[in-house]
Scaffold this motif. Structure first.
Motif, PDB file in Angstrom:
ATOM      1  N   LYS A   1       2.222   6.179   8.652  1.00 61.12           N
ATOM      2  CA  LYS A   1       3.353   5.857   9.517  1.00 61.12           C
ATOM      3  C   LYS A   1       2.917   5.110  10.771  1.00 61.12           C
ATOM      4  O   LYS A   1       3.737   4.491  11.439  1.00 61.12           O
ATOM      5  CB  LYS A   1       4.092   7.144   9.903  1.00 61.12           C
ATOM      6  N   VAL A   2       1.650   5.194  11.126  1.00 54.98           N
ATOM      7  CA  VAL A   2       1.120   4.484  12.289  1.00 54.98           C
ATOM      8  C   VAL A   2      -0.038   3.603  11.843  1.00 54.98           C
ATOM      9  O   VAL A   2      -0.648   3.834  10.791  1.00 54.98           O
ATOM     10  CB  VAL A   2       0.652   5.468  13.396  1.00 54.98           C
ATOM     11  N   ASP A   3      -0.345   2.591  12.641  1.00 54.25           N
ATOM     12  CA  ASP A   3      -1.438   1.680  12.305  1.00 54.25           C
ATOM     13  C   ASP A   3      -2.782   2.379  12.442  1.00 54.25           C
ATOM     14  O   ASP A   3      -3.024   3.141  13.381  1.00 54.25           O
ATOM     15  CB  ASP A   3      -1.406   0.466  13.231  1.00 54.25           C
ATOM     16  N   LEU A   4      -3.660   2.105  11.484  1.00 55.32           N
ATOM     17  CA  LEU A   4      -5.018   2.654  11.539  1.00 55.32           C
ATOM     18  C   LEU A   4      -5.902   1.766  12.403  1.00 55.32           C
ATOM     19  O   LEU A   4      -5.681   0.557  12.501  1.00 55.32           O
ATOM     20  CB  LEU A   4      -5.597   2.734  10.123  1.00 55.32           C
ATOM     21  N   ASN A   5      -6.917   2.381  12.990  1.00 58.53           N
ATOM     22  CA  ASN A   5      -7.869   1.533  13.708  1.00 58.53           C
ATOM     23  C   ASN A   5      -8.757   0.836  12.683  1.00 58.53           C
ATOM     24  O   ASN A   5      -8.927   1.313  11.555  1.00 58.53           O
ATOM     25  CB  ASN A   5      -8.678   2.355  14.724  1.00 58.53           C
ATOM     26  N   PRO A   6      -9.319  -0.301  13.023  1.00 59.74           N
ATOM     27  CA  PRO A   6     -10.078  -1.118  12.059  1.00 59.74           C
ATOM     28  C   PRO A   6     -11.223  -0.371  11.375  1.00 59.74           C
ATOM     29  O   PRO A   6     -11.488  -0.582  10.188  1.00 59.74           O
ATOM     30  CB  PRO A   6     -10.598  -2.269  12.924  1.00 59.74           C
ATOM     31  N   LYS A   7     -11.880   0.531  12.100  1.00 56.01           N
ATOM     32  CA  LYS A   7     -13.016   1.251  11.521  1.00 56.01           C
ATOM     33  C   LYS A   7     -12.568   2.162  10.385  1.00 56.01           C
ATOM     34  O   LYS A   7     -13.171   2.174   9.296  1.00 56.01           O
ATOM     35  CB  LYS A   7     -13.722   2.061  12.613  1.00 56.01           C
ATOM     36  N   ASP A   8     -11.498   2.944  10.630  1.00 60.21           N
ATOM     37  CA  ASP A   8     -10.991   3.844   9.596  1.00 60.21           C
ATOM     38  C   ASP A   8     -10.462   3.064   8.402  1.00 60.21           C
ATOM     39  O   ASP A   8     -10.652   3.459   7.244  1.00 60.21           O
ATOM     40  CB  ASP A   8      -9.876   4.733  10.162  1.00 60.21           C
ATOM     41  N   LEU A   9      -9.773   1.953   8.673  1.00 62.61           N
ATOM     42  CA  LEU A   9      -9.238   1.143   7.593  1.00 62.61           C
ATOM     43  C   LEU A   9     -10.356   0.553   6.739  1.00 62.61           C
ATOM     44  O   LEU A   9     -10.253   0.510   5.504  1.00 62.61           O
ATOM     45  CB  LEU A   9      -8.367   0.023   8.177  1.00 62.61           C
ATOM     46  N   HIS A  10     -11.441   0.128   7.374  1.00 63.80           N
ATOM     47  CA  HIS A  10     -12.579  -0.432   6.641  1.00 63.80           C
ATOM     48  C   HIS A  10     -13.188   0.622   5.698  1.00 63.80           C
ATOM     49  O   HIS A  10     -13.539   0.315   4.545  1.00 63.80           O
ATOM     50  CB  HIS A  10     -13.634  -0.941   7.624  1.00 63.80           C
ATOM     51  N   ILE A  11     -13.285   1.856   6.154  1.00 63.11           N
ATOM     52  CA  ILE A  11     -13.842   2.928   5.321  1.00 63.11           C
ATOM     53  C   ILE A  11     -12.946   3.206   4.126  1.00 63.11           C
ATOM     54  O   ILE A  11     -13.418   3.364   2.982  1.00 63.11           O
ATOM     55  CB  ILE A  11     -14.033   4.210   6.164  1.00 63.11           C
ATOM     56  N   LEU A  12     -11.632   3.255   4.345  1.00 59.39           N
ATOM     57  CA  LEU A  12     -10.704   3.513   3.245  1.00 59.39           C
ATOM     58  C   LEU A  12     -10.732   2.395   2.209  1.00 59.39           C
ATOM     59  O   LEU A  12     -10.688   2.657   0.995  1.00 59.39           O
ATOM     60  CB  LEU A  12      -9.279   3.666   3.803  1.00 59.39           C
ATOM     61  N   ILE A  13     -10.810   1.155   2.677  1.00 54.42           N
ATOM     62  CA  ILE A  13     -10.886   0.023   1.743  1.00 54.42           C
ATOM     63  C   ILE A  13     -12.175   0.080   0.929  1.00 54.42           C
ATOM     64  O   ILE A  13     -12.190  -0.237  -0.266  1.00 54.42           O
ATOM     65  CB  ILE A  13     -10.771  -1.313   2.522  1.00 54.42           C
ATOM     66  N   TRP A  14     -13.246   0.530   1.563  1.00 56.43           N
ATOM     67  CA  TRP A  14     -14.531   0.656   0.847  1.00 56.43           C
ATOM     68  C   TRP A  14     -14.405   1.663  -0.292  1.00 56.43           C
ATOM     69  O   TRP A  14     -15.031   1.515  -1.337  1.00 56.43           O
ATOM     70  CB  TRP A  14     -15.602   1.088   1.839  1.00 56.43           C
ATOM     71  N   PHE A  15     -13.566   2.699  -0.101  1.00 58.10           N
ATOM     72  CA  PHE A  15     -13.352   3.699  -1.154  1.00 58.10           C
ATOM     73  C   PHE A  15     -12.322   3.242  -2.195  1.00 58.10           C
ATOM     74  O   PHE A  15     -12.012   3.970  -3.134  1.00 58.10           O
ATOM     75  CB  PHE A  15     -12.870   5.022  -0.542  1.00 58.10           C
ATOM     76  N   GLY A  16     -11.756   2.067  -2.019  1.00 57.35           N
ATOM     77  CA  GLY A  16     -10.833   1.533  -3.014  1.00 57.35           C
ATOM     78  C   GLY A  16      -9.372   1.629  -2.628  1.00 57.35           C
ATOM     79  O   GLY A  16      -8.491   1.409  -3.468  1.00 57.35           O
ATOM     80  N   TYR A  17      -9.107   1.931  -1.373  1.00 60.96           N
ATOM     81  CA  TYR A  17      -7.709   2.032  -0.924  1.00 60.96           C
ATOM     82  C   TYR A  17      -7.101   0.645  -0.809  1.00 60.96           C
ATOM     83  O   TYR A  17      -7.701  -0.275  -0.269  1.00 60.96           O
ATOM     84  CB  TYR A  17      -7.657   2.752   0.420  1.00 60.96           C
ATOM     85  N   ILE A  18      -5.874   0.487  -1.326  1.00 62.97           N
ATOM     86  CA  ILE A  18      -5.159  -0.785  -1.250  1.00 62.97           C
ATOM     87  C   ILE A  18      -4.065  -0.642  -0.193  1.00 62.97           C
ATOM     88  O   ILE A  18      -3.205   0.238  -0.290  1.00 62.97           O
ATOM     89  CB  ILE A  18      -4.542  -1.166  -2.607  1.00 62.97           C
ATOM     90  N   LEU A  19      -4.113  -1.495   0.797  1.00 61.27           N
ATOM     91  CA  LEU A  19      -3.164  -1.422   1.901  1.00 61.27           C
ATOM     92  C   LEU A  19      -1.774  -1.826   1.429  1.00 61.27           C
ATOM     93  O   LEU A  19      -1.596  -2.867   0.810  1.00 61.27           O
ATOM     94  CB  LEU A  19      -3.628  -2.349   3.033  1.00 61.27           C
TER      95      LEU A  19
END
Length: 207
Positions: free
Chosen positions: A12-30
Motif C-alpha cells: 500500500k506504500v512505496d518501498l525504499n529502493p534497497k528493499d525493492l532491490h532485494i525483493l526483485i532479486w528473489f523473483g518478485y514482480i512489481l
C-alpha cells in the motif's frame, strides 16, 4: 518458494529502493493497482424534498458531530444544521445526524422523497433493520420508524455528499448546535459545496 510466496503480494506504500532491490532479486514482480475514474454529481429529488446527512468524528472514538441539508428539486437549501455530539464514534455520529435530520424535517412539515448518506453501513442497517450496536438503539429505533412512514433511503458517494460533510465538520470545529434557515445563513465553509451541487458540477471519484 520465495518467489511463489511473493507472487500475489501488493504494497500500500512505496518501498525504499534497497528493499525493492532485494525483493526483485528473489523473483518478485512489481505490480501496480489500476484505478478507474468516475464522474459523479449530486442529483436533486424528483419531487418534494431531499435530505443529505453525514457524521464526522475526529479519531474513533473522539469528538463528533453531524450535518444535514434539506433541499428541493431545484437545489435550493431550505434548512440545514450542524450539531455537536461530544465524544462518540463515527457510527453514532452518522446515526444521530440522520435522526436529528428526520426530526427537523418532520417537525417543520417537509415531505421527504429521498434521504442520502455516504455511509453504506448505516444505509444497510436501516434498510435491513439490523441494529449495529445497543449503544445507538434509541436513535436507530426512531430512524427506522421515520423511514417506514416516509422516504426512501439511499447510499451515495462521499463526493456527492459534500454539503452535509461540510456541515458535520463545521459542527466538530465550532462545537455548537446551529440551525440554518436558507442558503444565505450558511457558514462560508458550507457555501462552496452548496454552489457546486446546485449548478451540477461533476466531481471525480477514484474506483
Amino acid at each position: 518458494m520465495v518467489a511463489h510466496s511473493l507472487s500475489m503480494l501488493q504494497f500500500k506504500v512505496d518501498l525504499n529502493p534497497k528493499d525493492l532491490h532485494i525483493l526483485i532479486w528473489f523473483g518478485y514482480i512489481l505490480r501496480y493497482s489500476t484505478k478507474m475514474l468516475k464522474l459523479v454529481r449530486w442529483i436533486p429529488p424528483i419531487c418534494d424534498f431531499g435530505l443529505n446527512v453525514d457524521g464526522a468524528c475526529k479519531d474513533n472514538p473522539g469528538e463528533c458531530g453531524g450535518g444535514e441539508c434539506l433541499r428541493d428539486s431545484q437545489g435550493n437549501v431550505h434548512m440545514a444544521f450542524s450539531h455537536f455530539y461530544g465524544v462518540g464514534t463515527n457510527m453514532i455520529a452518522e446515526l444521530r445526524a440522520l435522526c436529528d435530520g428526520l426530526r427537523l424535517a418532520t417537525s417543520l412539515g417537509y415531505k421527504l422523497s429521498i434521504i442520502h448518506s455516504d455511509s453504506q453501513i448505516l444505509v444497510n442497517s436501516i434498510c435491513e433493520k439490523k441494529l449495529l450496536s445497543w449503544l445507538s438503539y434509541r436513535w436507530w429505533r426512531e430512524v427506522v420508524s421515520f423511514i417506514r412512514e416516509s422516504a426512501l433511503m439511499s447510499h451515495v458517494y462521499r463526493e456527492t455528499n459534500q454539503q452535509a460533510d461540510a456541515l458535520a465538520n463545521f459542527a466538530v470545529k465550532d462545537k455548537y448546535n446551529k440551525v440554518f434557515r436558507g442558503a444565505h445563513n450558511l457558514s462560508y465553509s458550507c457555501k462552496g459545496p452548496m454552489t457546486i451541487d446546485k449548478i451540477g458540477l461533476l466531481n471525480v471519484r477514484l474506483l
